[in-house]
Design a protein around this motif. Structure first.
Motif, short mmCIF file in Angstrom:
data_model
loop_
_atom_site.label_atom_id
_atom_site.label_comp_id
_atom_site.label_asym_id
_atom_site.label_seq_id
_atom_site.Cartn_x
_atom_site.Cartn_y
_atom_site.Cartn_z
N GLU A 117 0.84 -1.20 0.00
CA GLU A 117 0.00 0.00 0.00
C GLU A 117 0.88 1.26 0.00
OE1 GLU A 117 -3.57 2.06 2.65
OE2 GLU A 117 -2.37 0.45 3.54
N TYR A 118 1.92 1.24 0.84
CA TYR A 118 2.84 2.38 0.88
C TYR A 118 3.67 2.46 -0.39
CZ TYR A 118 6.65 5.46 2.04
OH TYR A 118 7.59 6.47 2.00
N GLU A 119 4.12 1.34 -0.90
CA GLU A 119 4.94 1.34 -2.12
C GLU A 119 4.17 1.92 -3.30
OE1 GLU A 119 8.09 0.94 -2.58
OE2 GLU A 119 8.44 0.38 -0.50
N GLU A 120 2.89 1.56 -3.43
CA GLU A 120 2.06 2.13 -4.50
C GLU A 120 1.95 3.64 -4.33
OE1 GLU A 120 -2.56 2.18 -6.11
OE2 GLU A 120 -2.01 0.75 -4.54
N TYR A 121 1.69 4.06 -3.11
CA TYR A 121 1.57 5.49 -2.81
C TYR A 121 2.88 6.21 -3.08
CZ TYR A 121 1.08 9.68 0.10
OH TYR A 121 1.08 10.97 0.56
N ARG A 122 3.98 5.65 -2.60
CA ARG A 122 5.30 6.27 -2.76
C ARG A 122 5.67 6.41 -4.24
NH1 ARG A 122 10.74 5.06 -3.06
NH2 ARG A 122 12.06 6.45 -1.85
N ALA A 123 5.31 5.43 -5.04
CA ALA A 123 5.63 5.48 -6.47
C ALA A 123 4.82 6.55 -7.20
CB ALA A 123 5.37 4.11 -7.10
N ALA A 124 3.64 6.88 -6.68
CA ALA A 124 2.75 7.80 -7.39
C ALA A 124 2.82 9.24 -6.91
CB ALA A 124 1.31 7.30 -7.26
N VAL A 125 3.20 9.45 -5.65
CA VAL A 125 3.14 10.79 -5.07
C VAL A 125 4.55 11.25 -4.70
CG1 VAL A 125 2.17 12.18 -3.19
CG2 VAL A 125 0.82 10.33 -4.19
N PRO A 126 4.97 12.41 -5.20
CA PRO A 126 6.32 12.90 -4.89
C PRO A 126 6.46 13.27 -3.41
CG PRO A 126 5.11 14.49 -6.23
CD PRO A 126 4.24 13.30 -6.09
N GLY A 127 7.68 13.18 -2.93
CA GLY A 127 7.94 13.44 -1.53
C GLY A 127 7.94 14.90 -1.15
N TRP A 128 8.43 15.77 -2.04
CA TRP A 128 8.69 17.14 -1.60
C TRP A 128 8.06 18.21 -2.48
CZ3 TRP A 128 10.34 17.08 3.13
CH2 TRP A 128 10.98 15.94 3.58
N TRP A 129 7.88 17.97 -3.74
CA TRP A 129 7.30 18.97 -4.63
C TRP A 129 5.94 18.47 -5.07
CZ3 TRP A 129 8.82 23.76 -5.15
CH2 TRP A 129 8.24 24.53 -6.15
N PRO A 130 4.85 19.16 -4.72
CA PRO A 130 3.50 18.63 -4.98
C PRO A 130 3.22 18.38 -6.45
CG PRO A 130 3.43 20.52 -3.51
CD PRO A 130 4.84 20.44 -4.03
N ARG A 131 2.50 17.31 -6.71
CA ARG A 131 2.02 17.04 -8.06
C ARG A 131 0.87 17.97 -8.37
NH1 ARG A 131 0.37 11.19 -8.76
NH2 ARG A 131 -1.30 11.95 -10.02
N LEU A 132 0.57 18.17 -9.64
CA LEU A 132 -0.47 19.12 -10.04
C LEU A 132 -1.87 18.57 -9.85
CD1 LEU A 132 1.15 20.63 -13.27
CD2 LEU A 132 1.08 21.60 -10.95
N ARG A 133 -2.03 17.28 -10.06
CA ARG A 133 -3.34 16.66 -9.91
C ARG A 133 -3.31 15.69 -8.74
NH1 ARG A 133 -3.74 15.36 -16.10
NH2 ARG A 133 -4.25 17.44 -16.85
N PRO A 134 -4.41 15.58 -8.02
CA PRO A 134 -4.42 14.68 -6.87
C PRO A 134 -4.29 13.22 -7.28
CG PRO A 134 -6.62 15.49 -7.29
CD PRO A 134 -5.70 16.24 -8.22
N TRP A 135 -3.55 12.48 -6.49
CA TRP A 135 -3.41 11.04 -6.71
C TRP A 135 -4.69 10.35 -6.29
CZ3 TRP A 135 -2.82 7.23 -2.64
CH2 TRP A 135 -2.56 5.95 -3.12
N VAL A 136 -5.09 9.37 -7.09
CA VAL A 136 -6.27 8.56 -6.76
C VAL A 136 -5.81 7.12 -6.60
CG1 VAL A 136 -8.54 7.79 -7.55
CG2 VAL A 136 -7.76 10.11 -8.08
N ARG A 137 -6.11 6.56 -5.45
CA ARG A 137 -5.72 5.18 -5.15
C ARG A 137 -6.35 4.23 -6.17
NH1 ARG A 137 -5.40 2.72 0.64
NH2 ARG A 137 -5.66 4.90 1.13
N THR A 138 -5.54 3.32 -6.72
CA THR A 138 -6.05 2.38 -7.72
C THR A 138 -6.40 1.03 -7.11
OG1 THR A 138 -3.80 1.70 -8.27
CG2 THR A 138 -4.79 3.44 -9.62
N SER A 139 -5.85 0.72 -5.94
CA SER A 139 -6.19 -0.53 -5.27
C SER A 139 -6.94 -0.22 -3.99
CB SER A 139 -4.93 -1.33 -4.96
OG SER A 139 -4.16 -0.66 -3.98
#
Length: 141
Positions: A117-139
């Motif tokens: 669960e964390y690995e999926e999240y970590r791969a999709a969401v950057p640690g320090w500079w925000p992404r432009l669109r919100p991440w949506v959980r796929t699982s």
């Protein structure tokens, strides 16, 4: 144009305004993150009472470390507001310390606690500079 108090020049006003915005935004980010840890994670940010669930809602959909980003924004904002370069240096040093803490302690702990669960999240969401669109959980997590 009228003189400003304490020798402040008009050229410095935008930096002071940016400082106020960063302090207020950083504070708002911190409050939101703390509330989310309680309501979504059923725990706290403190290692002595960690969340039971991985916190991935709200601002965490844009950046993995919004609390640290909020604190750093507030420090930079204070530096701009007070025109104190040493606070900007402090923010840089604090970033290095926090970055190392996240890599050495937090990420391995989250990996052990929440696995894929964390690995999926970590791969999709950057640690320090925000992404432009919100991440949506796929699982289902």
């Amino acid at each position: 144009m009228a003189d400003l108090p304490d020798g402040l020049s008009w050229a410095a006003v935008p930096l002071r305004v940016a400082g106020v915005v960063l302090v207020l935004a950083g504070g708002a980010v911190l409050v939101d993150a703390f509330v989310r840890f309680v309501t979504e994670g059923f725990g706290t940010p403190a290692p002595v009472a960690p969340p039971e669930h991985l916190v991935v809602g709200g601002l965490y959909r844009y950046v993995r470390n919004p609390m640290y980003v909020g604190v750093l924004a507030a420090i930079v904002g204070q530096g701009l507001l007070l025109a104190r370069s040493e606070l900007l240096w402090y923010a840089a040093i604090a970033f290095v310390a926090v970055f190392c803490f996240v890599r050495v302690y937090e990420e391995p702990t989250l990996r052990r606690s929440f696995g894929t669960e964390y690995e999926e999240y970590r791969a999709a969401v950057p640690g320090w500079w925000p992404r432009l669109r919100p991440w949506v959980r796929t699982s289902s997590g």
